[in-house]
Design a protein around this motif. Structure first.
Motif, short mmCIF file in Angstrom:
data_model
loop_
_atom_site.label_atom_id
_atom_site.label_comp_id
_atom_site.label_asym_id
_atom_site.label_seq_id
_atom_site.Cartn_x
_atom_site.Cartn_y
_atom_site.Cartn_z
N GLN A 198 -5.12 39.93 23.69
CA GLN A 198 -6.63 39.99 23.91
C GLN A 198 -6.93 41.25 23.23
O GLN A 198 -6.27 42.54 22.89
CB GLN A 198 -7.10 40.19 25.16
CG GLN A 198 -8.36 40.49 25.31
CD GLN A 198 -9.22 39.28 25.34
OE1 GLN A 198 -8.47 37.96 25.48
NE2 GLN A 198 -10.59 39.05 25.05
N VAL A 199 -8.07 41.20 21.90
CA VAL A 199 -8.39 42.03 21.12
C VAL A 199 -9.98 42.47 21.31
O VAL A 199 -10.68 41.32 21.18
CB VAL A 199 -7.96 41.66 19.68
CG1 VAL A 199 -8.52 42.80 18.79
CG2 VAL A 199 -6.41 41.47 19.55
N HIS A 257 -0.97 43.24 25.10
CA HIS A 257 -0.15 41.98 25.11
C HIS A 257 0.37 41.84 26.60
O HIS A 257 0.63 42.98 27.18
CB HIS A 257 1.29 42.24 24.18
CG HIS A 257 0.86 42.57 22.82
ND1 HIS A 257 0.54 41.37 21.97
CD2 HIS A 257 0.79 43.77 22.26
CE1 HIS A 257 0.71 42.13 20.68
NE2 HIS A 257 0.67 43.43 20.68
N GLY A 258 0.19 40.75 27.09
CA GLY A 258 0.47 40.26 28.51
C GLY A 258 -0.35 39.50 29.19
O GLY A 258 -1.18 38.82 28.63
N ASP A 259 0.15 38.70 30.21
CA ASP A 259 -0.57 37.56 30.68
C ASP A 259 -1.89 38.05 31.45
O ASP A 259 -2.88 37.19 31.29
CB ASP A 259 0.38 36.96 31.85
CG ASP A 259 1.71 36.29 31.31
OD1 ASP A 259 1.52 35.80 30.19
OD2 ASP A 259 2.67 36.25 32.16
N ALA A 260 -2.00 39.22 31.64
CA ALA A 260 -3.23 39.64 32.04
C ALA A 260 -4.11 40.54 31.11
O ALA A 260 -4.82 41.45 31.61
CB ALA A 260 -3.16 40.50 33.60
N ALA A 261 -3.71 40.29 29.86
CA ALA A 261 -4.36 41.13 28.78
C ALA A 261 -5.81 41.21 28.82
O ALA A 261 -6.52 42.19 28.44
CB ALA A 261 -3.90 40.56 27.43
N GLN A 262 -6.41 39.70 29.01
CA GLN A 262 -7.87 39.88 28.83
C GLN A 262 -8.65 40.67 30.04
O GLN A 262 -9.62 41.50 29.76
CB GLN A 262 -8.46 38.53 29.03
CG GLN A 262 -9.92 38.17 28.97
CD GLN A 262 -10.59 36.66 29.14
OE1 GLN A 262 -9.52 35.76 29.53
NE2 GLN A 262 -11.55 36.44 28.89
N LEU A 268 -11.17 48.36 30.06
CA LEU A 268 -11.27 49.80 29.09
C LEU A 268 -12.35 49.44 28.45
O LEU A 268 -12.83 50.62 27.96
CB LEU A 268 -9.92 49.65 28.59
CG LEU A 268 -9.59 51.20 28.06
CD1 LEU A 268 -9.44 52.15 29.19
CD2 LEU A 268 -8.05 51.24 27.33
N HIS A 269 -12.61 48.48 27.88
CA HIS A 269 -13.62 48.46 26.85
C HIS A 269 -14.85 48.88 27.40
O HIS A 269 -15.69 49.56 26.78
CB HIS A 269 -13.81 46.93 26.35
CG HIS A 269 -14.96 46.84 25.35
ND1 HIS A 269 -15.91 45.61 25.44
CD2 HIS A 269 -15.10 47.31 24.45
CE1 HIS A 269 -16.78 45.83 24.55
NE2 HIS A 269 -16.26 46.73 23.63
#
Length: 501
Positions: A198-199, A257-262, A268-269
């Motif tokens: 997620q980015v 990176h990771g399954d709960a990235a979103q 944090l955003h």
């Protein structure tokens, strides 16, 4: 059979508005970076340093991985990497990747900066990763560590299986970041494919001085980042960006990176983005900074430190402007506190050579520093002319002891302490950022005994100087590195990217 991992490094932070370029000779000097080194010599030279590749090597040894060393190349921040230098470095790394494939290769790890711009390439790391990807194919993992000031591009994210950035500024967790890269590679190898990514790209530039994790708001942002890592089982990074690179993808990027990235990134955003006013910077004009510092120092038992941020050699400047020296002399700082006011390091090989030729105790007439091109289109302040006393000499072989030392020693060439009107000036034939107290001590200046220190640095000096400082001020003397990104004459930055928070 243990995985075989090719390792290499390419480090350059490019200020596209700076006056000097990084050629092949710059990478062989290294200066405050380790100089260019290849093969097994790279492992021996770098394995014990506070540097990401050292942390990765430690993580690899713990996991029983076999390492295939390519090369390490790093140069002091400056303007663009020359075409020749980039092609030499990229050629060594890709050549070694090709040779390793013939022997069996399971993955590639690269210690990158993330804000390198070459003469022919706005995204030097993206190009290097793409060349490596073309060789290893879509299925072999590529993992890279990045500087916290990386300008992370979409191409970098596409070409690498995983990226991870430093979490401290001053960067005292470089080796720890290499260890996190090893964790990401282990996760990638075990999974057999890429983890969810997620980015989020932030739509405003952050001045370097507000990015320090030793003060708010960055301190609490990165504490929350670490907590979210643990809570969500992700590996998150917030690259705050290098705000002096005129490229389309300059700016802060948050990813995980990771399954709960979103979920982690969304949380944090929100913390980073609002209120944007939390990221605004307060700076002082040179004489105001000196006057304020002198007032504080009069009643203080510890030195006041002024960051000469726009002449920071760690951000592309040449460490030779004189605005702060003019201000010290104009405010009679050295007459108020004789021998207790110091500035360093000033890059002036001619002055250092003249001091060594004259000898300690001699008086010599000099024109110190230089008027250099700046992003305003006007030169910096003129040289300072005067009759100086040579107080001490140094051979430039300095053993660093502070938290920012990537390798134990640096080689600066001839150094000297010159005194002019009560102000001590540390000059060198090289241009290290003033990030370690030993750089002053090398020429006889005891920083703890000073009333006022002017450091040619933006933030890294805080790691070693904050513990002894009564106060820290930021000064905006004319130089090649803009304290405020809005001051820069941007050409490639998108119109919807705000120049300041």
């Amino acid at each position: 059979m243990s995985p075989r991992i090719l390792i290499g490094g390419f480090q350059h932070e490019t200020n596209t508005f700076a006056p000097s370029r990084a050629d092949w000779a710059a990478f062989n000097r290294g200066e405050t970076f380790p100089a260019f080194v290849r093969g097994t010599a790279m492992v021996e030279r770098l394995r014990h340093g506070n540097i990401a590749i050292a942390g990765f090597m430690a993580g690899a040894r713990e996991r029983g991985w076999s390492l295939v060393p390519s090369c390490w190349a790093g140069a002091t921040p400056s303007a663009h990497v020359t075409r020749d230098a980039f092609e030499r470095i990229a050629g060594v790394i890709t050549g070694d990747v090709g040779a390793a494939l013939a022997q069996g290769l399971d993955a590639v790890y690269l210690d990158l900066h993330g804000a390198a711009v070459a003469e022919q390439l706005d995204d030097a790391e993206g190009e290097l990763l793409a060349r490596v990807r073309a060789l290893v194919g879509p299925d072999r993992p590529i993992v890279a560590s990045l500087d916290m000031h990386a300008n992370v591009t979409q191409r970098m994210l596409d070409m690498a299986d995983a990226l991870v950035a430093y979490r401290t500024y001053p960067h005292i967790d470089m080796a720890d970041t290499g260890r996190r890269a090893a964790v990401l590679l282990q996760r990638r190898l075990a999974r057999g494919g890429r983890e969810p990514l997620q980015v989020v790209r932030l739509p405003f530039l952050l001045p370097l001085n507000v990015q320090t994790t030793m003060t708010e708001p960055a301190a609490s942002v990165f504490r929350e980042l670490a907590a979210l890592d643990t809570a969500h089982g992700v590996v998150m990074s917030f690259a705050t960006g290098f705000p002096a690179a005129d490229v389309a993808e300059c700016g802060p990027v948050l990813w995980a990176h990771g399954d709960a990235a979103q979920a982690a990134v969304q949380r944090l955003h929100a913390r980073i983005d609002q209120p944007r006013s939390q990221w605004r910077l307060e700076v002082l004009e040179p004489r105001a900074a000196v006057a304020t510092a002198l007032d504080i120092a009069a009643g203080a038992g510890r030195p006041v430190v002024i960051a000469d941020t726009q002449d920071n050699p760690g951000a592309g400047a040449d460490s030779n402007t004189t605005g702060m020296l003019h201000a010290l002399l104009a405010e009679e700082a050295g007459r108020r506190f004789p021998g207790q006011v110091a500035l360093g390091m000033m890059f002036d090989p001619a002055a250092a050579a003249a001091a060594h030729a004259a000898g300690a105790g001699a008086q010599i007439s000099l024109a110190l520093g230089a008027a250099v091109p700046t992003f305003t289109g006007r030169p910096s302040d003129p040289p300072v002319s005067g009759r100086c006393t040579v107080r001490a000499l140094g051979d430039g072989h300095v053993l660093l002891k502070g938290p920012m030392a990537m390798t134990p020693t640096v080689e600066l060439g001839p150094c000297a302490c010159l005194e002019l009107d009560g102000v001590l000036i540390a000059v060198a034939a090289s241009k290290p950022q003033m990030l370690d107290r030993e750089l002053f001590r090398h020429v006889g200046i005891q920083p703890e005994r000073m009333k006022l220190l002017v450091n040619k640095s933006s933030v890294h000096f805080r790691a070693d100087f904050a513990p002894i400082a009564e106060a820290i001020l930021i000064a905006k003397a004319a130089g090649p590195m803009a304290a405020d990104p809005a001051d820069l004459p941007w050409r490639k930055l998108p119109a919807d990217m705000a120049r300041r928070p």
